[in-house]
Design an enzyme around this catalytic site. Structure first.
Site, PDB file in Angstrom:
ATOM      1  N   HIS A  45       0.867  -1.180   0.000  1.00 54.78           N
ATOM      2  CA  HIS A  45       0.000   0.000   0.000  1.00 54.78           C
ATOM      3  C   HIS A  45       0.906   1.232   0.000  1.00 54.78           C
ATOM      4  CE1 HIS A  45      -3.233  -2.735   1.852  1.00 54.78           C
ATOM      5  NE2 HIS A  45      -3.506  -2.542   0.573  1.00 54.78           N
ATOM      6  N   GLU A  99       1.744   3.656   3.063  1.00 58.80           N
ATOM      7  CA  GLU A  99       2.134   3.067   4.344  1.00 58.80           C
ATOM      8  C   GLU A  99       3.651   3.082   4.452  1.00 58.80           C
ATOM      9  OE1 GLU A  99      -1.895   0.341   4.458  1.00 58.80           O
ATOM     10  OE2 GLU A  99       0.045  -0.681   4.440  1.00 58.80           O
ATOM     11  N   HIS A 124       3.088  -3.555   6.777  1.00 61.76           N
ATOM     12  CA  HIS A 124       2.071  -2.528   6.494  1.00 61.76           C
ATOM     13  C   HIS A 124       1.909  -1.600   7.688  1.00 61.76           C
ATOM     14  CE1 HIS A 124      -0.159  -4.365   2.934  1.00 61.76           C
ATOM     15  NE2 HIS A 124       0.754  -5.273   3.225  1.00 61.76           N
ATOM     16  N   GLU A 164       0.892  -5.196  10.774  1.00 61.43           N
ATOM     17  CA  GLU A 164       0.334  -3.840  10.764  1.00 61.43           C
ATOM     18  C   GLU A 164       1.029  -3.049  11.859  1.00 61.43           C
ATOM     19  OE1 GLU A 164      -1.789  -2.803   8.539  1.00 61.43           O
ATOM     20  OE2 GLU A 164      -2.540  -4.683   7.676  1.00 61.43           O
TER      21      GLU A 164
END
Ligand SMILES: [Zn+2]
Length: 336
Positions: A58, A61, A155, A219
């Site tokens: 992404h 990010e 991420h 994450e």
């Protein structure tokens, strides 16, 4: 090289300096596609551990880009310290350049052969290039030995989370590998791990299913601009990955809280509406029986036990995942 300069080079998918350091030390260096670097040891017999690290799947990010750039800058100064063969993937350089999550469609839904009409999108071509390079690295159907194959896809989450750092772990990973992975995640400062049986076209689900890799999507905090990233953030994560690079096997730590997916919210039409705001914090608990979302005549409700909402995003294209509901589970009774 400063951390900022190293991070900017990685964000630009520029491996020039890193590649030269490894090449000068006699390592085999390959650049199979834009933003992809493979380094393998001199006289590697293919049985060394193989580690795939990916960032920027992404494009907005950036925190993991800063963290990985610092790690690579350090270890590329002493290539002999690298205990595994390594592939680095900068997922979506074109989106990174624009500071966007993606250009046409979410790249992290395209790591599969069935793409439901999305094949002409720019991200589909990028997914193909990445899948081809990774297939060469991990060795087709796994015929090149039984050594460790790990993939960490780094991420940051869109929204705040009750667990500032968490991971999604494909449930297809071998049961024998899960304790080691979960212990590594704990050592890496990851507070929660979600075991997911759904592929959903994510990069880590694909490497786990296709190559029996021990894979996870990490994450790490929230979306931010590259220039504002503090290289000291996520020190535990950085230290655990650094140890993995130098030892070729994971360090262990306390287990994170383990969840499993109870339901996947698929957006079937533009009528999809969530029962809560799109700014809902990840891992917000919802009581049994309460309404989660409606989609035309379909209603999603919480089951018999408290469920927690993760990745709520009603703005995805119809046909794609608009969120996950998870429940607490105890490991190793992962099937609950
Ligand atoms: Zn992401």
């Amino acid at each position: 090289m400063s951390h900022d300069a190293a991070a900017q080079a990685l964000a630009n998918a520029d491996f020039t300096l890193i590649a030269r350091r490894f090449a000068d030390a006699g390592w085999a260096v390959g650049l199979p596609a834009e933003g992809i670097l493979a380094v393998s040891a001199p006289a590697s017999d293919g049985r060394r551990p193989r580690l795939l690290l990916s960032v920027g799947v992404h494009g907005d990010e950036t925190a993991p880009i800063t963290m990985l750039a610092c790690l690579l800058d350090a270890i590329s100064r002493m290539p002999a310290a690298l205990a595994c063969d390594l592939m680095l993937v900068v997922g979506n350089p074109a989106a990174i350049a624009q500071g966007k999550r993606f250009l046409e469609v979410d790249l992290n839904r395209l790591f599969r052969t069935q793409r439901e009409g999305l094949d002409g999108m720019r991200e589909a071509a990028r997914a193909d290039a990445i899948m081809q390079a990774v297939s060469a690295f991990f060795g087709g159907d796994g015929v090149n030995g039984d050594g460790l194959r790990w993939h960490l896809d780094l991420h940051t989450a869109i929204r705040p989370s009750r667990y500032p750092t968490f991971a999604v772990v494909p449930d297809v990973i071998a049961e024998t590998e899960k304790p080691g992975l979960l212990g590594f995640l704990g050592a890496a400062g990851i507070g929660a791990a979600i075991l997911s049986g759904s592929a959903a076209g994510t990069f880590s689900a694909w490497t786990a299913a296709r190559f029996a890799a021990t894979s996870a999507t990490l994450e790490l905090g929230q979306v931010s601009a590259l220039a504002g990233n503090d290289p000291g953030r996520f020190a535990d994560t950085r230290a655990a990955i650094d140890a993995l690079l130098r030892r070729g096997k994971p360090v262990g730590g306390r287990m994170p809280e383990v969840f499993r997916v109870s339901q996947e919210l698929t957006k079937h039409s533009d009528a999809f509406r969530m029962a809560f705001g799109k700014d809902t914090v990840n891992f917000t608990p919802l009581e049994p029986g309460s309404l989660i979302a409606e989609d035309g005549g379909t209603a999603y409700r919480v089951g018999k036990q408290t469920e927690y909402v993760v990745f709520p995003n009603p703005d995805v294209r119809p046909g794609l995942r608009a969120g996950l509901m998870v429940v607490k589970t105890s490991f190793p009774q992962v099937q609950g």
